[in-house]
Design a protein around this motif. Structure first.
Motif, PDB file in Angstrom:
ATOM      1  N   ILE A 219      -6.385   8.881   2.438  1.00  0.00           N
ATOM      2  CA  ILE A 219      -7.651   8.267   2.824  1.00  0.00           C
ATOM      3  C   ILE A 219      -8.050   8.685   4.239  1.00  0.00           C
TER       4      ILE A 219
ATOM      5  N   THR B 294     -10.893   2.245   5.312  1.00  0.00           N
ATOM      6  CA  THR B 294      -9.987   3.145   6.039  1.00  0.00           C
ATOM      7  C   THR B 294      -9.500   2.601   7.370  1.00  0.00           C
TER       8      THR B 294
ATOM      9  N   TRP C 146      -9.015  -1.270   0.926  1.00  0.00           N
ATOM     10  CA  TRP C 146      -8.786   0.133   1.234  1.00  0.00           C
ATOM     11  C   TRP C 146      -9.776   0.665   2.275  1.00  0.00           C
TER      12      TRP C 146
ATOM     13  N   PHE D 170       0.852  -1.182   0.000  1.00  0.00           N
ATOM     14  CA  PHE D 170       0.000   0.000   0.000  1.00  0.00           C
ATOM     15  C   PHE D 170       0.893   1.240   0.000  1.00  0.00           C
TER      16      PHE D 170
ATOM     17  N   SER E 104      -1.163   7.155  -0.261  1.00  0.00           N
ATOM     18  CA  SER E 104      -2.584   6.836  -0.429  1.00  0.00           C
ATOM     19  C   SER E 104      -3.264   6.631   0.916  1.00  0.00           C
ATOM     20  N   ILE E 105      -2.573   5.973   1.849  1.00  0.00           N
ATOM     21  CA  ILE E 105      -3.136   5.759   3.178  1.00  0.00           C
ATOM     22  C   ILE E 105      -3.354   7.089   3.884  1.00  0.00           C
TER      23      ILE E 105
END
Length: 303
Positions: free
Chosen positions: A25, A208, A206, A17, A21-22
């Motif tokens: 989010i 959260t 994905w 990941f 991007s984490i």
């Protein structure tokens, strides 16, 4: 690379990941800044312990701290739910004469239920504010780690339980060893965690709060069943909360399936995209009693 649940090296990389991007989010969905956890970490890896099916994120340095959970609680009303299916189920597993230890007692909500039933219970909790609040309610709480408490109180409890805690623990083996050590022979270990099969909502990797820094690992029924091969416990019951108990999640569940199939089976995913919301809502509601929901409870007996 070692498995946090077995200590063995039979693990395999599942996926990665990008940390950017984490971070995005968490900021977009929960308005929580997680950048400090990923300094010098361009990507988070997800491994699977092939002996159990348990999946865990790496490196362990990316897990949340006290401020992270305070931020979640502050900006996201309902993060600490007062109505939990697993609490009701666990109460049914506990006798009035049992001595109970709750590991990760949080705000003491489950301890309050035990107190009302006149059940002897102690909660372990590292949040000192939570301990202070519990004391005002007449709850017995201690700021010890389970490993330390078990060393001082071996084979003391009839029931050891933890709710929505194990998924936040990286060193699973040390944690479970402590829980089991604190149990009397024949005692019950009750664990509740989010259900991942293999991800939350089947294939929604994905989702959260399923990602670090919130979660350290991902559990499912198979992973719990395999624990009997590595610990001195026997599974008594492993059940999953039906989706019908979790009405707000029905839409998320359907959309997660749709998005997954759009990537893996575009024709099926395209058809699912054309289904009007009232129609899929009615269909999901009809079949929700037989669809696995978000939570799983495992009950073990110490051998």
């Amino acid at each position: 690379m070692k498995s946090p649940v077995t200590g063995g090296n039979r693990v395999e990389l599942i996926t990665t990941f990008p940390t950017d991007s984490i971070v995005k989010i968490y900021q977009d969905n929960l308005k929580v800044d997680t950048r400090r956890f990923f300094k010098g970490v361009p990507a988070v890896e997800l491994y699977e312990c092939t002996e159990t099916g348990y999946r865990f994120y790496h490196p362990e340095t990316i897990l949340g701290d006290g401020q992270f959970y305070a931020d979640l609680h502050k900006d996201n009303e309902g993060y600490y739910s007062k109505t939990r299916w697993e609490h009701k189920y666990a109460i049914g597993q506990i006798k009035a004469t049992d001595k109970v230890l709750e590991v990760g007692a949080g705000d003491g909500f489950f301890l309050e239920q035990l107190k009302k039933a006149n059940i002897d219970a102690l909660g372990l909790e590292l949040n000192q504010d939570a301990i202070a609040k519990g004391a005002k309610k007449g709850l017995r709480m201690s700021g010890e780690m389970i490993e330390d408490h078990a060393a001082a109180h071996p084979e003391t409890y009839d029931v050891v339980c933890c709710f929505q805690v194990l998924e936040h623990i990286y060193n699973v083996k040390s944690f479970l060893d402590g829980c089991i050590k604190a149990l009397k022979k024949g005692g019950k270990l009750i664990i509740a965690v989010p259900n991942n099969n293999p991800y939350m909502f089947k294939q929604d990797k994905w989702h959260t709060l399923n990602l670090p820094p919130h979660h350290a690992g991902l559990w499912n029924k198979k992973a719990f069943m395999e624990l009997q091969n590595f610990y001195n416990i026997t599974p008594q019951d492993i059940i999953v909360e039906p989706l019908s108990n979790m009405k707000p999640f029905a839409k998320q569940w359907y959309l997660a399936q749709r998005n997954y199939f759009k990537e893996t089976k575009p024709v099926l995913g395209g058809i699912m995209s054309l289904v009007p919301r009232p129609v899929y809502k009615a269909v999901v509601k009809l079949f929700s009693p037989w669809i696995d929901g978000c939570n799983i409870v495992a009950v073990f007996t110490k051998n």
